[in-house]
Enzyme design. Structure first.
Site, PDB file in Angstrom:
ATOM      1  N   SER A   8      22.142  27.222   6.206  1.00 21.90           N
ATOM      2  CA  SER A   8      21.558  26.417   5.137  1.00 21.90           C
ATOM      3  C   SER A   8      20.584  27.299   4.331  1.00 21.90           C
ATOM      4  O   SER A   8      21.016  28.267   3.720  1.00 21.90           O
ATOM      5  CB  SER A   8      20.884  25.173   5.707  1.00 21.90           C
ATOM      6  OG  SER A   8      20.636  24.227   4.707  1.00 21.90           O
ATOM      7  N   ASP A  23      31.307  19.472   3.276  1.00 21.72           N
ATOM      8  CA  ASP A  23      29.844  19.436   3.188  1.00 21.72           C
ATOM      9  C   ASP A  23      29.429  18.668   1.933  1.00 21.72           C
ATOM     10  O   ASP A  23      29.777  19.049   0.819  1.00 21.72           O
ATOM     11  CB  ASP A  23      29.315  20.866   3.148  1.00 21.72           C
ATOM     12  CG  ASP A  23      27.810  20.955   3.406  1.00 21.72           C
ATOM     13  OD1 ASP A  23      27.104  19.980   3.141  1.00 21.72           O
ATOM     14  OD2 ASP A  23      27.362  22.016   3.864  1.00 21.72           O
ATOM     15  N   HIS A  34      27.869  19.526   6.672  1.00 25.33           N
ATOM     16  CA  HIS A  34      26.800  20.534   6.760  1.00 25.33           C
ATOM     17  C   HIS A  34      26.546  20.923   8.211  1.00 25.33           C
ATOM     18  O   HIS A  34      26.071  22.019   8.492  1.00 25.33           O
ATOM     19  CB  HIS A  34      25.529  19.996   6.111  1.00 25.33           C
ATOM     20  CG  HIS A  34      24.536  21.065   5.773  1.00 25.33           C
ATOM     21  ND1 HIS A  34      24.851  22.171   5.015  1.00 25.33           N
ATOM     22  CD2 HIS A  34      23.218  21.212   6.103  1.00 25.33           C
ATOM     23  CE1 HIS A  34      23.779  22.944   4.876  1.00 25.33           C
ATOM     24  NE2 HIS A  34      22.784  22.385   5.534  1.00 25.33           N
TER      25      HIS A  34
END
Length: 739
Positions: free
Chosen positions: A605, A680, A712
């Site tokens: 991330s 995602d 994600h």
């Protein structure tokens, strides 16, 4: 400090114990992600019943670590039993898309079974959502279905006096008598882009607000959010799965684009007598928090400006919707306002409030228009755990005794500044309390002990273990304990002299031998620190068992060190955090047991973004980099997070241009592995494809591993093992062992 630690470590190399004849079993990826969890079977969602007799929790099954059942513990006798078996009661029905997305926002996307529950105020029953329906579980083990249909019920709660159950279905708020009578629609216009009783995307994802309705204490009224996503831009997202591709038109408020239109209403439980709350003349604001005062006469609304530099506390008359500003928090010129749940309205009309106005988060008592600081100093109050209004005591967690630990503290409202620590040093603590703040559930862990849970009184004295979870014979991690390597901690200086904390785990060092480094990082703002005296799982130990040194450092801009420490990233993403991580790499290369040519970086991330920026900034420093689910162009990320730190791209284009991870891809010369979930909806897959396209056009070699159907969170049975096999195989090929 660094020299002392290094000397001690080098001396310890010559004092290694001999290997035992019966060598312990070795950690494997299959066991690492198998059941039961190596950190021990850990309950979640612990609550004390309203009468204080029972402690309930969600516990994972021994044979299925991601499936949870509801358990109860009698705090007087110690008897434990399963209240609701998720497999016996559940239908196994697939969750609605809305509920799946809510779970993704709450970071429990891979969890099955029971994920939440709510006690009735009389302590005789528990509302249990399961597989899209609602059940009422009695303490005798009987379970009564309250709903039974194809539609999912979202955000279910029991009303404050226990007369009703409320929930959201098909984008409308429903209310149902708890006795079993039919439900009714409190709102009727939900549908299409209009939602009632839900939290909008950015509220769930970035503001830590999960619901969109709030009962008054006397059950006479409900404050209900209405939002319309019509202004929000549509991102056409190809959710690529194993069995095909599903095109999703997702309403995604990217930075610099319109947010959902949010309104707030007060109504009776049947939906009548509806009054619109005056949120001010500017519709482009955030509805941050909503609360009722204990007497139910006033609605407190926190209104945050779009630029997140102003937070107004509104006092609202629920009968008319008229609002007045009680007080305002303002950020500095190069700063922003962090939202917090560390506040509580009091029965006397005053308010306990956490503010960062001094540069550090502290508690204040707001009464009669005057502010009294209750805590102060260069440390941070993290959470308000409980308030005993009768005795005037507050309980909170914070790091007064050092940034690597978190403790439970108490302070008396009438004795500001006299803070008492209630928990043992050397541990990282979290805590929750009952409504009266008489008993506390403490969660603690250390570098050598997975999370333990115990019940304590208001003075911190342990009354009984809830889950001792001691690593002794029978514990899942016990067979691997003999190979467990110690975590070392230390500090280095950033370029401006700021002290940065690091942690390291090494294999058993052999004199004259050097070792590769697995350099883990996150680095982004708004998320808890990584370097702590808390248990960090078995994965780092597995990496060390493969011969890696495990290392990470908390750079400037990360959370839990005070606002000034965070503000370094204001309009400057991809700058100081890169410099601090590079300083960590420079420190590693001074150590005689580190192979300076085999340091690999890994992040997910924001950490994935940071991997790319580090490789662009310092070619040749690292042997390889892994970038998981990275944001590569901040204009693609959502409004509330991105604009908080970079401003609005329509008015602050320079900060977006400098933070972009696509501009300098031609500088990447080191091996890179790019990983992304193909479904995602948070860091949308376009971030990965944009980066891949740029690298390919520039003829820059790199590797990719994309996961069909994964969001994600790339993980789950088989997937987690595949992910880490991919990462480690990449490193074995790209930085092989020296001959």
């Amino acid at each position: 400090m660094q020299r002392f630690w290094l000397a001690a470590l080098v001396l310890s190399m010559s004092a290694m114990p001999a290997m035992a004849a019966d060598a312990p079993p070795k950690l494997t990826l299959e066991r690492l992600f198998g059941s039961p969890d190596l950190s021990g079977s850990q309950p979640r969602g612990l609550k004390l019943s309203p009468d204080g007799r029972l402690l309930t929790s969600l516990r994972p099954r021994a044979d299925e670590r991601d499936r949870f059942d509801l358990w109860a513990l009698d705090t007087q006798t110690g008897r434990e039993w399963m209240l609701v078996d998720s497999k016996a009661i559940g239908s196994g029905a697939e969750l609605s898309e809305a509920e799946k997305m809510q779970r993704e926002r709450a970071r429990i996307g891979g969890t099955k079974g029971i994920v939440a529950y709510d006690w009735t105020p009389d302590a005789k029953a528990i509302l249990v959502p399961l597989d899209g329906d609602l059940y009422l579980a009695k303490l005798d083990g009987s379970v009564v279905p309250l709903t039974n249909g194809p539609e999912s019920e979202l955000n279910p709660v029991v009303s404050p006096k226990g007369s009703f159950v409320s929930f959201v279905r098909d984008q409308n708020l429903f209310v149902q008598p708890i006795g079993g009578a039919a439900s009714w629609m409190a709102t009727q216009s939900g549908g299409g882009t209009v939602h009632w009783g839900e939290a909008e995307f950015v509220a769930q994802e970035e503001m830590d607000r999960r619901t969109g309705y709030w009962w008054s204490p006397d059950e006479k009224l409900i404050a209900v959010e209405r939002f319309d996503e019509a202004p929000v831009g549509i991102v056409t997202r190809a959710a690529i799965g194993a069995d095909g591709t599903r095109v999703v038109d997702q309403r995604y408020p990217a930075a610099g684009t319109p947010n959902a239109l949010v309104e707030l209403y007060v109504m009776k439980p049947d939906g009548t007598a509806r009054v619109k709350v005056d949120l001010g003349p500017d519709p482009d604001i955030y509805l941050a928090r909503v609360d009722w005062t204990p007497d139910g006469k006033t609605l407190l609304v926190q209104r945050q400006s779009r630029d997140q530099k102003t937070l107004d506390m509104l006092s609202v008359d629920p009968a008319t919707g008229r609002a007045s500003i009680m007080f305002t928090e303002k950020a500095g010129a190069r700063s922003w306002i962090n939202l917090s749940d560390a506040y509580q309205p009091m029965r006397d009309g005053s308010l306990i409030w956490r503010s960062e106005r001094t540069g550090f988060g502290h508690l204040y008592h707001y009464k009669g228009g005057k502010w009294t600081p209750l805590t102060s100093g260069e440390w941070v109050v993290q959470a308000l755990v409980g308030v005993d209004e009768t005795k005037g005591r507050l309980f909170f967690t914070g790091n007064k005794d050092g940034f690597l630990e978190q403790h439970l503290y108490t302070v008396d409202i009438t004795k500001p500044g006299q803070v008492t620590r209630l928990t043992e040093s050397g541990w990282w603590h979290g805590a929750t309390m009952d409504a009266a703040a008489r008993r506390v559930i403490v969660a603690r862990s250390s570098p050598t002990q997975p999370t333990q849970l115990y019940l304590a009184d208001a003075d911190g004295k342990r009354l009984r273990w809830i889950n001792e979870n001691a690593v002794r014979e029978g514990h899942p991690y016990f067979p691997f304990l003999r190979d467990h390597q110690e975590r070392k901690f230390g500090t280095i200086k950033a370029a401006d002299g700021t002290e940065l904390y690091w942690e390291m785990i090494t294999p058993k060092l052999e004199p004259g031998k050097t070792y590769p480094v697995f350099y883990q990082h996150y680095g982004g703002p708004g998320t808890g620190q990584q370097v702590t005296r808390a248990w960090n799982g078995a994965l780092p130990q597995y990496l060390v068992s493969r011969g890696y040194i495990y290392f990470q450092i908390d750079n400037r801009g990360s959370y839990h060190r005070g606002k000034v420490f965070e503000d370094h990233l204001y309009h400057a993403m991809g700058t100081v955090e890169v410099a601090d991580q590079l300083a960590g790499a420079a420190f590693l290369k001074t150590l005689p047991f580190v192979d300076a040519k085999r340091i690999a970086i890994n992040g997910w991330s924001y950490g994935g973004y940071l991997t790319i920026k580090m490789l662009e900034a310092a070619p040749g420093v690292f042997a390889a980099g892994i970038s998981g689910a990275p944001v590569t162009k901040w204009e693609l990320y959502d409004t509330h997070y991105t604009e908080r730190y970079l401003g609005d791209p329509r008015t602050d284009p320079a900060s977006y241009a400098s933070s972009n991870a696509l501009a300098d891809t031609a500088k990447i010369t080191d091996p890179l592995l790019l990983i992304h979930g193909m479904s995602d909806d948070n860091v949308v897959f376009t971030n990965a494809t944009a980066f891949a396209t740029k690298m390919q056009r520039e003829a820059r070699p790199f590797e990719m591993m994309f996961y069909p159907g994964q969001t994600h969170r790339v993980g789950g049975p088989g997937i987690s093992q595949h992910l880490w096999t991919t990462i480690l195989d990449f490193l074995d090929r790209r930085m092989p062992a020296r001959k």
